[in-house]
Design a protein around this motif. Structure first.
Motif, mmCIF file in Angstrom:
data_model
loop_
_atom_site.group_PDB
_atom_site.id
_atom_site.type_symbol
_atom_site.label_atom_id
_atom_site.label_comp_id
_atom_site.label_asym_id
_atom_site.label_seq_id
_atom_site.Cartn_x
_atom_site.Cartn_y
_atom_site.Cartn_z
ATOM 1 N N PHE A 30 0.829 -1.204 0.000
ATOM 2 C CA PHE A 30 0.000 0.000 0.000
ATOM 3 C C PHE A 30 0.865 1.256 0.000
ATOM 4 N N GLY A 34 1.079 4.012 -3.011
ATOM 5 C CA GLY A 34 0.813 5.431 -2.753
ATOM 6 C C GLY A 34 1.914 6.323 -3.293
ATOM 7 N N LEU A 61 -5.826 10.501 -3.169
ATOM 8 C CA LEU A 61 -5.711 9.044 -3.206
ATOM 9 C C LEU A 61 -4.352 8.555 -2.692
ATOM 10 N N LEU A 65 -3.651 6.179 0.633
ATOM 11 C CA LEU A 65 -3.068 4.840 0.544
ATOM 12 C C LEU A 65 -1.841 4.694 1.443
ATOM 13 N N GLY A 69 -1.503 2.181 4.542
ATOM 14 C CA GLY A 69 -0.353 1.282 4.620
ATOM 15 C C GLY A 69 0.338 1.353 5.978
#
Length: 84
Positions: A30, A34, A61, A65, A69
């Motif tokens: 993640f 990102g 976004l 992310l 994560g």
């Protein structure tokens, strides 16, 4: 009997187990995704403004992310697979 007890006492145990590492790699995925989504959007000419740097993917976004994560990483560290 005493020898078996000593072998059990000398057995070293890892802090993290397979499930912890599985969640850690998911969290790292993640975070990497990102950062990959945040790349780009610049301009070759410094005198020209490129509004693509402020699009939804880079502003909303990608940081979301990355935060997800990091939350998964905290969960992976605190996870105790023996306690089920």
């Amino acid at each position: 009997m005493g020898e078996q007890k000593r072998k059990l006492e000398n057995k070293e145990e890892f802090i993290f187990q397979k499930e912890n590492y599985k969640w850690m790699f998911i969290g790292l995925g993640f975070i990497a995704l990102g950062f990959i989504l945040m790349v780009g959007g610049g301009s070759d000419d410094p005198n020209v403004f490129n509004p693509e740097i402020y699009n939804w993917r880079r502003i909303r976004l990608a940081p979301a992310l990355i935060l997800i994560g990091f939350a998964i990483e905290v969960y992976a560290i605190l996870l105790n697979p023996n306690k089920k």
